[in-house]
Write a protein that holds these residues in place. Structure first.
Motif, PDB file in Angstrom:
ATOM      1  N   VAL A 107     -36.007 -12.901 -14.125  1.00 20.43           N
ATOM      2  CA  VAL A 107     -37.216 -12.123 -13.812  1.00 20.43           C
ATOM      3  C   VAL A 107     -36.820 -10.874 -13.015  1.00 20.43           C
ATOM      4  O   VAL A 107     -37.272  -9.768 -13.300  1.00 20.43           O
ATOM      5  CB  VAL A 107     -38.225 -12.986 -13.029  1.00 20.43           C
ATOM      6  N   ASP A 108     -35.954 -11.066 -12.025  1.00 17.33           N
ATOM      7  CA  ASP A 108     -35.477  -9.916 -11.235  1.00 17.33           C
ATOM      8  C   ASP A 108     -34.894  -8.842 -12.157  1.00 17.33           C
ATOM      9  O   ASP A 108     -35.192  -7.645 -12.019  1.00 17.33           O
ATOM     10  CB  ASP A 108     -34.365 -10.332 -10.250  1.00 17.33           C
ATOM     11  N   ALA A 109     -34.078  -9.286 -13.087  1.00 20.90           N
ATOM     12  CA  ALA A 109     -33.404  -8.333 -13.986  1.00 20.90           C
ATOM     13  C   ALA A 109     -34.421  -7.630 -14.891  1.00 20.90           C
ATOM     14  O   ALA A 109     -34.313  -6.428 -15.155  1.00 20.90           O
ATOM     15  CB  ALA A 109     -32.339  -9.050 -14.813  1.00 20.90           C
ATOM     16  N   ALA A 110     -35.437  -8.375 -15.335  1.00 19.04           N
ATOM     17  CA  ALA A 110     -36.442  -7.774 -16.225  1.00 19.04           C
ATOM     18  C   ALA A 110     -37.244  -6.704 -15.469  1.00 19.04           C
ATOM     19  O   ALA A 110     -37.524  -5.626 -16.000  1.00 19.04           O
ATOM     20  CB  ALA A 110     -37.370  -8.849 -16.771  1.00 19.04           C
ATOM     21  N   ILE A 111     -37.575  -7.015 -14.214  1.00 14.84           N
ATOM     22  CA  ILE A 111     -38.365  -6.041 -13.439  1.00 14.84           C
ATOM     23  C   ILE A 111     -37.562  -4.753 -13.247  1.00 14.84           C
ATOM     24  O   ILE A 111     -38.068  -3.642 -13.415  1.00 14.84           O
ATOM     25  CB  ILE A 111     -38.762  -6.629 -12.072  1.00 14.84           C
ATOM     26  N   MET A 112     -36.286  -4.916 -12.916  1.00 13.31           N
ATOM     27  CA  MET A 112     -35.506  -3.695 -12.628  1.00 13.31           C
ATOM     28  C   MET A 112     -35.309  -2.878 -13.914  1.00 13.31           C
ATOM     29  O   MET A 112     -35.326  -1.645 -13.878  1.00 13.31           O
ATOM     30  CB  MET A 112     -34.208  -4.017 -11.891  1.00 13.31           C
ATOM     31  N   LEU A 113     -35.183  -3.554 -15.061  1.00 12.07           N
ATOM     32  CA  LEU A 113     -35.056  -2.784 -16.308  1.00 12.07           C
ATOM     33  C   LEU A 113     -36.345  -2.024 -16.597  1.00 12.07           C
ATOM     34  O   LEU A 113     -36.326  -0.886 -17.065  1.00 12.07           O
ATOM     35  CB  LEU A 113     -34.719  -3.697 -17.490  1.00 12.07           C
ATOM     36  N   ASP A 114     -37.461  -2.663 -16.303  1.00 13.29           N
ATOM     37  CA  ASP A 114     -38.719  -1.971 -16.575  1.00 13.29           C
ATOM     38  C   ASP A 114     -38.908  -0.767 -15.645  1.00 13.29           C
ATOM     39  O   ASP A 114     -39.439   0.266 -16.063  1.00 13.29           O
ATOM     40  CB  ASP A 114     -39.906  -2.931 -16.487  1.00 13.29           C
ATOM     41  N   HIS A 115     -38.458  -0.900 -14.391  1.00 14.44           N
ATOM     42  CA  HIS A 115     -38.459   0.275 -13.506  1.00 14.44           C
ATOM     43  C   HIS A 115     -37.674   1.414 -14.158  1.00 14.44           C
ATOM     44  O   HIS A 115     -38.082   2.574 -14.116  1.00 14.44           O
ATOM     45  CB  HIS A 115     -37.803  -0.070 -12.160  1.00 14.44           C
ATOM     46  N   ILE A 116     -36.551   1.050 -14.767  1.00 14.99           N
ATOM     47  CA  ILE A 116     -35.723   2.096 -15.398  1.00 14.99           C
ATOM     48  C   ILE A 116     -36.469   2.765 -16.536  1.00 14.99           C
ATOM     49  O   ILE A 116     -36.432   3.986 -16.674  1.00 14.99           O
ATOM     50  CB  ILE A 116     -34.392   1.501 -15.895  1.00 14.99           C
ATOM     51  N   THR A 117     -37.185   1.981 -17.345  1.00 17.34           N
ATOM     52  CA  THR A 117     -37.875   2.604 -18.490  1.00 17.34           C
ATOM     53  C   THR A 117     -38.859   3.672 -18.005  1.00 17.34           C
ATOM     54  O   THR A 117     -38.981   4.727 -18.626  1.00 17.34           O
ATOM     55  CB  THR A 117     -38.628   1.568 -19.368  1.00 17.34           C
ATOM     56  N   LEU A 118     -39.531   3.388 -16.886  1.00 17.31           N
ATOM     57  CA  LEU A 118     -40.534   4.339 -16.397  1.00 17.31           C
ATOM     58  C   LEU A 118     -39.881   5.521 -15.675  1.00 17.31           C
ATOM     59  O   LEU A 118     -40.279   6.670 -15.870  1.00 17.31           O
ATOM     60  CB  LEU A 118     -41.533   3.613 -15.489  1.00 17.31           C
ATOM     61  N   ALA A 119     -38.871   5.228 -14.864  1.00 18.35           N
ATOM     62  CA  ALA A 119     -38.188   6.316 -14.139  1.00 18.35           C
ATOM     63  C   ALA A 119     -37.509   7.262 -15.126  1.00 18.35           C
ATOM     64  O   ALA A 119     -37.522   8.488 -14.946  1.00 18.35           O
ATOM     65  CB  ALA A 119     -37.160   5.730 -13.170  1.00 18.35           C
ATOM     66  N   ALA A 120     -36.929   6.711 -16.179  1.00 22.59           N
ATOM     67  CA  ALA A 120     -36.254   7.537 -17.183  1.00 22.59           C
ATOM     68  C   ALA A 120     -37.287   8.425 -17.888  1.00 22.59           C
ATOM     69  O   ALA A 120     -37.081   9.633 -18.065  1.00 22.59           O
ATOM     70  CB  ALA A 120     -35.538   6.643 -18.198  1.00 22.59           C
TER      71      ALA A 120
END
Ligand SMILES: Cc1cc2nc3c(=O)[nH]c(=O)nc-3n(C[C@H](O)[C@H](O)[C@H](O)COP(=O)(O)O)c2cc1C
Length: 166
Positions: A89-102
């Protein structure tokens, strides 16, 4: 770009310009991952940032021949720790942060779940006690995809009890 706009206008991007990401931009995007929330703030994830063109080309056949992986600027590999209950779950949240920041910075991403865990892990020297959770392509979009349909709210939300729709 405000968060609402980023959420509404982000798309999975599967065509990329062959272009390097400036170090500062990449650093800012990765910082959005580092700041993501995690269970008990354990931050039970790590990431391999694959930039080497040869490695990216080698990854294509290990990811169901998704050719755009070879064209993206960076291939981000999220590593989970199976000994930590919330690691995935931690990893999924951080990847989703990346999708938006990118997206906010004009870069595109696409989640990659179709890959051979064992072969990608071995190519990237992931230790046996860690596992690849999912990956993301990251790069400058060479397409402007339409929004994909989403389920209507009635199919997703319940009020107070399961099955009670309003
Ligand atoms: C866990 C996960 C795995 C995915 N794996 C792939 C993949 O291997 N290849 C791909 O092209 N898209 C992949 N996607 C992207 C989805 O197809 C995409 O998010 C979905 O169709 C909605 O489109 P949108 O992101 O443009 O809103 C994946 C998405 C998620 C969340």
């Amino acid at each position: 770009m405000d968060v609402g706009t980023a959420i509404r206008t982000r798309r999975s991007v599967r065509r990329y310009k062959r272009k390097e990401i400036p170090d500062g931009t990449l650093r800012d995007i990765l910082e959005a991952a580092r700041l993501a929330p995690s269970a008990a703030n354990r931050q039970a994830w790590e990431m391999i940032v694959v930039k080497d063109p040869g490695l990216k080309a080698e990854l294509v056949p290990l990811c169901k021949n998704q050719k755009f992986i070879g064209d993206c600027s960076a291939f981000l590999v999220a590593i989970e720790d199976p000994s930590q209950r919330w690691s995935r779950v931690d990893a999924a949240i951080m990847l989703d942060h990346i999708t938006l920041a990118a997206h906010e910075k004009g870069l595109g991403t696409c989640w990659i779940g179709a890959f051979d865990k064992v072969q990608v892990g071995s190519l990237l020297k992931v230790p046996p006690n860690k596992e690849i959770m999912a990956c993301l392509t990251l790069g400058y979009p060479d397409e402007d995809p339409d929004a994909r349909l989403r389920k209507p709210p009635e199919e997703l939300f319940h009020v107070d009890h399961y099955g009670r729709r309003q």
